[in-house]
Design a protein around this motif. Sequence first.
Motif, short mmCIF file in Angstrom:
data_model
loop_
_atom_site.label_atom_id
_atom_site.label_comp_id
_atom_site.label_asym_id
_atom_site.label_seq_id
_atom_site.Cartn_x
_atom_site.Cartn_y
_atom_site.Cartn_z
N ASP A 18 -67.64 -40.50 32.69
CA ASP A 18 -67.33 -40.45 31.25
C ASP A 18 -66.72 -41.77 30.79
O ASP A 18 -65.61 -41.83 30.28
CB ASP A 18 -66.40 -39.29 30.94
CG ASP A 18 -67.07 -37.93 31.15
OD1 ASP A 18 -68.30 -37.86 31.04
OD2 ASP A 18 -66.35 -36.95 31.44
N GLU A 19 -67.49 -42.83 30.94
CA GLU A 19 -67.03 -44.19 30.60
C GLU A 19 -67.89 -44.83 29.51
O GLU A 19 -67.96 -46.06 29.42
CB GLU A 19 -67.05 -45.08 31.85
CG GLU A 19 -66.26 -44.56 33.02
CD GLU A 19 -64.76 -44.79 32.88
OE1 GLU A 19 -64.35 -45.28 31.82
OE2 GLU A 19 -64.02 -44.48 33.82
N ALA A 20 -68.55 -44.02 28.67
CA ALA A 20 -69.49 -44.56 27.69
C ALA A 20 -68.83 -45.51 26.71
O ALA A 20 -69.48 -46.41 26.18
CB ALA A 20 -70.18 -43.42 26.94
N ASP A 21 -67.53 -45.36 26.48
CA ASP A 21 -66.85 -46.20 25.50
C ASP A 21 -66.63 -47.63 25.99
O ASP A 21 -66.43 -48.54 25.18
CB ASP A 21 -65.51 -45.58 25.09
CG ASP A 21 -64.59 -45.30 26.28
OD1 ASP A 21 -65.11 -45.17 27.41
OD2 ASP A 21 -63.37 -45.22 26.08
N VAL A 22 -66.68 -47.85 27.29
CA VAL A 22 -66.41 -49.20 27.83
C VAL A 22 -67.53 -49.73 28.72
O VAL A 22 -67.54 -50.92 29.03
CB VAL A 22 -65.08 -49.21 28.63
CG1 VAL A 22 -63.90 -48.90 27.72
CG2 VAL A 22 -65.13 -48.23 29.80
N ILE A 23 -68.46 -48.88 29.13
CA ILE A 23 -69.40 -49.28 30.17
C ILE A 23 -70.33 -50.40 29.72
O ILE A 23 -70.73 -51.24 30.54
CB ILE A 23 -70.22 -48.06 30.67
CG1 ILE A 23 -70.81 -48.34 32.04
CG2 ILE A 23 -71.28 -47.66 29.66
CD1 ILE A 23 -69.80 -48.49 33.14
N ALA A 24 -70.66 -50.47 28.45
CA ALA A 24 -71.54 -51.54 27.99
C ALA A 24 -70.89 -52.90 28.21
O ALA A 24 -71.54 -53.85 28.67
CB ALA A 24 -71.89 -51.34 26.51
N GLN A 25 -69.61 -53.00 27.89
CA GLN A 25 -68.91 -54.27 28.04
C GLN A 25 -68.73 -54.64 29.51
O GLN A 25 -68.92 -55.80 29.90
CB GLN A 25 -67.55 -54.21 27.35
CG GLN A 25 -66.76 -55.51 27.39
CD GLN A 25 -65.46 -55.44 26.61
OE1 GLN A 25 -65.18 -54.45 25.93
NE2 GLN A 25 -64.65 -56.48 26.69
N THR A 26 -68.39 -53.66 30.34
CA THR A 26 -68.09 -53.98 31.74
C THR A 26 -69.36 -54.23 32.55
O THR A 26 -69.42 -55.18 33.34
CB THR A 26 -67.26 -52.86 32.37
OG1 THR A 26 -67.94 -51.60 32.23
CG2 THR A 26 -65.91 -52.73 31.67
N ILE A 27 -70.38 -53.41 32.35
CA ILE A 27 -71.65 -53.67 33.05
C ILE A 27 -72.26 -54.97 32.55
O ILE A 27 -72.82 -55.77 33.32
CB ILE A 27 -72.62 -52.49 32.86
CG1 ILE A 27 -72.16 -51.29 33.69
CG2 ILE A 27 -74.04 -52.88 33.26
CD1 ILE A 27 -72.20 -51.50 35.19
N GLY A 28 -72.13 -55.21 31.26
CA GLY A 28 -72.62 -56.47 30.71
C GLY A 28 -71.96 -57.67 31.35
O GLY A 28 -72.60 -58.70 31.61
N SER A 29 -70.66 -57.56 31.65
CA SER A 29 -69.96 -58.68 32.28
C SER A 29 -70.44 -58.91 33.71
O SER A 29 -70.48 -60.04 34.19
CB SER A 29 -68.45 -58.43 32.26
OG SER A 29 -68.06 -57.45 33.22
N LEU A 30 -70.82 -57.84 34.41
CA LEU A 30 -71.36 -58.00 35.76
C LEU A 30 -72.76 -58.61 35.73
O LEU A 30 -73.10 -59.46 36.55
CB LEU A 30 -71.39 -56.64 36.48
CG LEU A 30 -70.03 -56.08 36.90
CD1 LEU A 30 -70.17 -54.66 37.41
CD2 LEU A 30 -69.39 -56.96 37.98
N LEU A 31 -73.55 -58.18 34.76
CA LEU A 31 -74.90 -58.74 34.63
C LEU A 31 -74.86 -60.23 34.28
O LEU A 31 -75.81 -60.96 34.54
CB LEU A 31 -75.69 -57.96 33.58
CG LEU A 31 -76.03 -56.51 33.94
CD1 LEU A 31 -76.63 -55.79 32.75
CD2 LEU A 31 -76.99 -56.46 35.13
N ALA A 32 -73.75 -60.67 33.67
CA ALA A 32 -73.64 -62.06 33.23
C ALA A 32 -73.01 -62.97 34.28
O ALA A 32 -72.75 -64.15 34.00
CB ALA A 32 -72.81 -62.12 31.95
N GLN A 33 -72.79 -62.49 35.50
CA GLN A 33 -72.19 -63.33 36.53
C GLN A 33 -73.07 -64.54 36.84
O GLN A 33 -74.30 -64.42 36.92
CB GLN A 33 -71.95 -62.52 37.81
CG GLN A 33 -70.88 -61.46 37.68
CD GLN A 33 -69.52 -62.05 37.35
OE1 GLN A 33 -68.97 -62.84 38.10
NE2 GLN A 33 -68.98 -61.66 36.21
N ASP A 34 -72.43 -65.68 37.05
CA ASP A 34 -73.17 -66.91 37.33
C ASP A 34 -73.41 -67.13 38.83
O ASP A 34 -73.79 -68.22 39.25
CB ASP A 34 -72.46 -68.12 36.72
CG ASP A 34 -71.08 -68.37 37.33
OD1 ASP A 34 -70.73 -67.74 38.35
OD2 ASP A 34 -70.33 -69.20 36.77
#
Length: 380
Positions: free
Chosen positions: A52-68
């Motif tokens: 039940d993390e729908a309120d934050v998961i976009a930001q946090t998964i997005g940050s992992l996908l953006a790793q350099d």
Amino acid sequence: MILLAGLSMLIWSYLLVARGGFWLAKERDELGEPYQVPEARPSVVAIVPARDEADVIAQTIGSLLAQDYRGHFRIILVDDRSSDGTAETARRVALTAGTERLEIVLGQEPPAGWTGKVWAMRQGLTCALETTAPDYLLFTDADIAHTPDNLRKLVLRAEARRLVLVSLMAKLHCESFAEKLLIPAFVFFFAMLFPFAWSNDPARKTAAAAGGCMLVRRDVLVAAGGLETIAGAIIDDCALARVMKGQGPIWLGLTRRAVSVRPYGGMGEIGRMVARSAYAQLGYSPALLCGTVLGMLVVYVAPPMLAIFAAGPMRILGAAAWLFMAIAYQPMLRFYRLSPLWGPLLPVTGSCYTVFTMNSAIQHWRGRGGMWKGRAQAMA
């Protein structure tokens, strides 16, 4: 009363000079030495338990996908039977990013003897090992956002110092009055219990980690018995740290590269967060509970009471202990970029944590110990 005043002063003197310098907040990832980039970049799989993390998961998964990070890197989100569309939200983020790095595992209910989070981590680990086994596992919470260079820095530190575990104490959300009063103290008290310098010293038994961000050597974890060794742990991060330190050196430090993006709703919510694990930390022992409550009163409540209401030497000793307390809190306040005037309020904060700890025991006795997202997980 003079004995009480002297004891408070003695305790704070010890904490300042002989407790591993925990209060100085010197163990920070940005203060480390520069590391050379290894020729072969290790492979990494991030495992993200989410319920039940729908309120934050976009930001946090997005940050992992953006790793350099330029090595092989993929992400496994373990959707722990969410009811709010957590998995769907994460999947949309990955589609928007145009990447196949994200894999979603639909989690199952934990079997007997497993806490929910550790079981979700175990399911992610199983998935990670089904293909080419990664060199490292990044266990990170679903509310933690990472700067693009965080994974790269973690791997560089681990490789350069041959660490089996690198953990970062994520910077927690700290904007409301309740957060400013209670959240920096949460990290301060944690460091007091587990001085980071002692945890990072291979010669000492102290071992601690912060569950929001833990980079683990996969082969070492498997050789040590895997996550089965901490199946029932509520304080899973420190339990994992103990297992891993038995295999090699570990490191824990403060960071601003990993940040909790979920705000706390107020004192009640922070209190529930603390109560989830406080009594477990005491081994579910009524005797340790009584000793802890008494100790909190001596360490945090007695100094200001003596400074305000006592006289003579007792007032002087109480005031000195209160001053030492406020001084010890300053580095953590600076890390959170808060006014030093919060320092003299630490007795109020300590009183709140005493209440939270007592409530933790009460909830355990009511059969609701370790409550998290509808699950009572206390095993004792």
